[in-house]
Design a protein around this motif. Structure first.
Motif, PDB file in Angstrom:
ATOM      1  N   PHE A 155       0.838  -1.196   0.000  1.00  0.00           N
ATOM      2  CA  PHE A 155       0.000   0.000   0.000  1.00  0.00           C
ATOM      3  C   PHE A 155       0.876   1.251   0.000  1.00  0.00           C
ATOM      4  O   PHE A 155       2.072   1.200   0.324  1.00  0.00           O
ATOM      5  N   VAL A 156       0.234   2.383  -0.365  1.00  0.00           N
ATOM      6  CA  VAL A 156       0.926   3.671  -0.369  1.00  0.00           C
ATOM      7  C   VAL A 156       0.085   4.673   0.411  1.00  0.00           C
ATOM      8  O   VAL A 156      -1.124   4.811   0.157  1.00  0.00           O
ATOM      9  N   ASP A 157       0.719   5.346   1.364  1.00  0.00           N
ATOM     10  CA  ASP A 157       0.063   6.416   2.109  1.00  0.00           C
ATOM     11  C   ASP A 157       0.447   7.735   1.445  1.00  0.00           C
ATOM     12  O   ASP A 157       1.626   8.116   1.433  1.00  0.00           O
ATOM     13  N   LEU A 158      -0.550   8.416   0.855  1.00  0.00           N
ATOM     14  CA  LEU A 158      -0.301   9.648   0.100  1.00  0.00           C
ATOM     15  C   LEU A 158      -0.322  10.832   1.054  1.00  0.00           C
ATOM     16  O   LEU A 158      -1.363  11.190   1.604  1.00  0.00           O
ATOM     17  N   MET A 159       0.843  11.462   1.239  1.00  0.00           N
ATOM     18  CA  MET A 159       1.009  12.475   2.279  1.00  0.00           C
ATOM     19  C   MET A 159       1.105  13.897   1.742  1.00  0.00           C
ATOM     20  O   MET A 159       1.287  14.841   2.516  1.00  0.00           O
ATOM     21  N   ALA A 160       0.998  14.087   0.428  1.00  0.00           N
ATOM     22  CA  ALA A 160       1.218  15.412  -0.162  1.00  0.00           C
ATOM     23  C   ALA A 160       0.294  16.462   0.430  1.00  0.00           C
ATOM     24  O   ALA A 160       0.714  17.600   0.696  1.00  0.00           O
ATOM     25  N   ASP A 161      -0.977  16.094   0.657  1.00  0.00           N
ATOM     26  CA  ASP A 161      -1.941  17.075   1.162  1.00  0.00           C
ATOM     27  C   ASP A 161      -1.852  17.234   2.679  1.00  0.00           C
ATOM     28  O   ASP A 161      -2.607  18.008   3.262  1.00  0.00           O
ATOM     29  N   VAL A 162      -0.945  16.493   3.290  1.00  0.00           N
ATOM     30  CA  VAL A 162      -0.616  16.716   4.701  1.00  0.00           C
ATOM     31  C   VAL A 162       0.605  17.619   4.794  1.00  0.00           C
ATOM     32  O   VAL A 162       0.635  18.605   5.544  1.00  0.00           O
ATOM     33  N   LEU A 163       1.617  17.305   3.984  1.00  0.00           N
ATOM     34  CA  LEU A 163       2.897  17.996   4.092  1.00  0.00           C
ATOM     35  C   LEU A 163       2.909  19.383   3.463  1.00  0.00           C
ATOM     36  O   LEU A 163       3.931  20.074   3.528  1.00  0.00           O
ATOM     37  N   ASP A 164       1.782  19.811   2.830  1.00  0.00           N
ATOM     38  CA  ASP A 164       1.714  21.209   2.407  1.00  0.00           C
ATOM     39  C   ASP A 164       1.283  22.114   3.553  1.00  0.00           C
ATOM     40  O   ASP A 164       1.373  23.335   3.447  1.00  0.00           O
ATOM     41  N   ASP A 165       0.835  21.496   4.647  1.00  0.00           N
ATOM     42  CA  ASP A 165       0.392  22.262   5.813  1.00  0.00           C
ATOM     43  C   ASP A 165       1.128  21.859   7.092  1.00  0.00           C
ATOM     44  O   ASP A 165       0.903  22.488   8.140  1.00  0.00           O
ATOM     45  N   ALA A 166       1.927  20.821   7.035  1.00  0.00           N
ATOM     46  CA  ALA A 166       2.572  20.310   8.245  1.00  0.00           C
ATOM     47  C   ALA A 166       3.946  19.750   7.902  1.00  0.00           C
ATOM     48  O   ALA A 166       4.276  19.539   6.728  1.00  0.00           O
ATOM     49  N   THR A 167       4.735  19.495   8.930  1.00  0.00           N
ATOM     50  CA  THR A 167       6.091  18.970   8.766  1.00  0.00           C
ATOM     51  C   THR A 167       6.203  17.640   9.500  1.00  0.00           C
ATOM     52  O   THR A 167       5.744  17.515  10.653  1.00  0.00           O
ATOM     53  N   LEU A 168       6.776  16.646   8.825  1.00  0.00           N
ATOM     54  CA  LEU A 168       6.955  15.328   9.430  1.00  0.00           C
ATOM     55  C   LEU A 168       7.901  15.427  10.626  1.00  0.00           C
ATOM     56  O   LEU A 168       8.978  16.023  10.530  1.00  0.00           O
ATOM     57  N   VAL A 169       7.477  14.844  11.733  1.00  0.00           N
ATOM     58  CA  VAL A 169       8.332  14.816  12.918  1.00  0.00           C
ATOM     59  C   VAL A 169       9.480  13.836  12.659  1.00  0.00           C
ATOM     60  O   VAL A 169       9.249  12.689  12.258  1.00  0.00           O
ATOM     61  N   GLU A 170      10.690  14.293  12.880  1.00  0.00           N
ATOM     62  CA  GLU A 170      11.870  13.479  12.578  1.00  0.00           C
ATOM     63  C   GLU A 170      11.840  12.158  13.350  1.00  0.00           C
ATOM     64  O   GLU A 170      11.515  12.129  14.543  1.00  0.00           O
ATOM     65  N   ASP A 171      12.168  11.075  12.644  1.00  0.00           N
ATOM     66  CA  ASP A 171      12.260   9.731  13.226  1.00  0.00           C
ATOM     67  C   ASP A 171      10.940   9.235  13.830  1.00  0.00           C
ATOM     68  O   ASP A 171      10.938   8.362  14.699  1.00  0.00           O
ATOM     69  N   SER A 172       9.819   9.771  13.356  1.00  0.00           N
ATOM     70  CA  SER A 172       8.537   9.359  13.940  1.00  0.00           C
ATOM     71  C   SER A 172       7.904   8.174  13.215  1.00  0.00           C
ATOM     72  O   SER A 172       6.924   7.604  13.701  1.00  0.00           O
ATOM     73  N   ILE A 173       8.425   7.792  12.047  1.00  0.00           N
ATOM     74  CA  ILE A 173       7.836   6.683  11.292  1.00  0.00           C
ATOM     75  C   ILE A 173       8.234   5.359  11.939  1.00  0.00           C
ATOM     76  O   ILE A 173       9.418   5.070  12.116  1.00  0.00           O
ATOM     77  N   THR A 174       7.229   4.542  12.284  1.00  0.00           N
ATOM     78  CA  THR A 174       7.481   3.215  12.843  1.00  0.00           C
ATOM     79  C   THR A 174       6.602   2.205  12.127  1.00  0.00           C
ATOM     80  O   THR A 174       5.474   2.516  11.731  1.00  0.00           O
ATOM     81  N   ALA A 175       7.127   0.981  11.948  1.00  0.00           N
ATOM     82  CA  ALA A 175       6.371  -0.102  11.299  1.00  0.00           C
ATOM     83  C   ALA A 175       6.650  -1.398  12.048  1.00  0.00           C
ATOM     84  O   ALA A 175       7.812  -1.748  12.287  1.00  0.00           O
ATOM     85  N   GLU A 176       5.575  -2.096  12.410  1.00  0.00           N
ATOM     86  CA  GLU A 176       5.741  -3.378  13.100  1.00  0.00           C
ATOM     87  C   GLU A 176       6.136  -4.458  12.093  1.00  0.00           C
ATOM     88  O   GLU A 176       5.537  -4.573  11.026  1.00  0.00           O
ATOM     89  N   GLU A 177       7.146  -5.239  12.445  1.00  0.00           N
ATOM     90  CA  GLU A 177       7.599  -6.314  11.553  1.00  0.00           C
ATOM     91  C   GLU A 177       6.500  -7.359  11.372  1.00  0.00           C
ATOM     92  O   GLU A 177       5.687  -7.560  12.280  1.00  0.00           O
ATOM     93  N   PRO A 178       6.453  -7.949  10.180  1.00  0.00           N
ATOM     94  CA  PRO A 178       7.394  -7.840   9.054  1.00  0.00           C
ATOM     95  C   PRO A 178       7.078  -6.719   8.074  1.00  0.00           C
ATOM     96  O   PRO A 178       7.538  -6.760   6.936  1.00  0.00           O
ATOM     97  N   LEU A 179       6.293  -5.718   8.482  1.00  0.00           N
ATOM     98  CA  LEU A 179       6.024  -4.590   7.596  1.00  0.00           C
ATOM     99  C   LEU A 179       7.218  -3.641   7.565  1.00  0.00           C
ATOM    100  O   LEU A 179       7.968  -3.521   8.541  1.00  0.00           O
ATOM    101  N   THR A 180       7.361  -2.935   6.450  1.00  0.00           N
ATOM    102  CA  THR A 180       8.341  -1.862   6.328  1.00  0.00           C
ATOM    103  C   THR A 180       7.631  -0.638   5.768  1.00  0.00           C
ATOM    104  O   THR A 180       6.653  -0.762   5.017  1.00  0.00           O
ATOM    105  N   ALA A 181       8.126   0.554   6.131  1.00  0.00           N
ATOM    106  CA  ALA A 181       7.541   1.813   5.648  1.00  0.00           C
ATOM    107  C   ALA A 181       8.675   2.693   5.151  1.00  0.00           C
ATOM    108  O   ALA A 181       9.577   3.054   5.914  1.00  0.00           O
TER     109      ALA A 181
END
Length: 334
Positions: A155-181
């Protein structure tokens, strides 16, 4: 199916292979039915009638193949197959047992386990909640598999309409194994798998930009299936439909500036209106009188007035004398 005759005489064969609970989940491979002579195998109405004989001390077999259908063309996801003696008095009415007993050599069962992946995304604060500059939002993508087989995830999480108004918090992306993001080009690619009966999550955080660094003031987020043939081209739906678990929306309203209020000035003390004067009736114009000559004695006896009078008298006397001289000369000439 194997027909073995370990007796001392030829054995007649008259059986029916009940294929209905196979063919609701699979398709018979064309021309795959074979029977060793002197056996014959005839298919009709999802039943394979096997007849003939087996010589003493010998074995004969009948085989066929099926291909399991696609997931959307399955029946009960269980390929159940029974062979039973034919009913010569009522051919075609044979029925399978209620179940395939463990250890029985007259039946087979093959389940068709399938994954059943449910994808949902959420945000804290909840979708539809207004947020403000400086506020942090937490996004969670949940992949739940309540099927009977491991579920692949792409799957793909489309973030363009989030990141035009907000900034990704550094190192905040987490994925439970065996998933990867993996983040790239304002898209979060989520891949891997979820074991049968289990759930895995992916999370990340963003912070709303300052008011002068906002885009459309709407944090819109969509998760969509990846397009393996054209990766990176996935597009969000036109809108986030109410009740959808594949998108979230959080508006960023800004207050409208209002003018600074000024202290009101006091009204001057009102004055009582004055009454209009009572109009008077116009008086008739008086009858004009002839002007009267002012006597000499009414004039003020000033020096200038006296001088003027004397000059006037002198001129008169001078004129009188002149006239008298002229008259006298004329008389003397006569």
């Amino acid at each position: 199916m194997k027909f073995a005759n370990d007796g001392t005489a030829e054995a007649p064969v008259d059986f029916v292979d009940l294929m209905a609970d196979v063919l609701d989940d699979a398709t018979l491979v064309e021309d795959s039915i074979t029977a060793e002579e002197p056996l014959t195998a005839q298919l009709g109405d999802q039943r394979l009638a096997i007849t003939g004989s087996v010589p003493a001390g010998e074995t004969r077999t009948v085989t066929y193949q099926v291909t399991v259908n696609a997931a959307d063309a399955l029946g009960d996801q269980q390929l159940g197959n029974f062979v039973v003696p034919a009913d010569p008095e009522n051919p075609g009415t044979e029925q399978p047992p209620a179940e395939c007993e463990e250890g029985s050599q007259l039946c087979t069962e093959n389940p068709v386990p399938l994954p059943n992946l449910d994808v949902a995304k959420s945000v804290d604060p909840a979708s539809g909640t207004a947020v403000a500059p400086g506020q942090t939002l937490t996004y969670t993508l949940k992949f739940a598999n309540d099927g009977t087989a491991e579920a692949p995830v792409d799957f793909v999480d489309l973030m363009a309409d989030v990141l035009d108004d907000a900034t990704l918090v550094e190192d905040s992306i987490t994925a439970e194994e065996p998933l990867t993001a993996q983040l790239g080009d304002q898209r979060l690619a989520i891949t891997g798998s979820v074991p049968a009966g289990e759930t895995r999550t992916v999370t990340y955080q963003v912070t709303v930009n300052a008011a002068d660094a906002l885009g459309d003031q709407q944090l819109g987020n969509f998760v969509v299936p990846a397009d393996p043939e054209n990766p990176g081209t996935e597009q969000p739906p036109a809108e986030c439909e109410e009740g959808s678990q594949l998108c979230t929306e959080n508006p960023v309203p800004l207050p409208n500036p209002s003018p600074t209020p000024t202290e009101p000035t006091e009204d001057p003390t009102p004055t009582e209106p004055t009454e209009d004067p009572t109009p008077t009736e116009p008086t008739e114009d008086p009858t004009p009188t002839e002007p009267t000559e002012r006597p000499n004695d009414d004039l003020a006896n000033t020096g200038i007035a006296g001088f003027s009078t004397a000059v006037l008298i002198g001129l008169v006397l001078l004129g009188t004398g002149t006239m008298a001289v002229i008259v006298g000369r004329r008389r003397n000439q006569h």
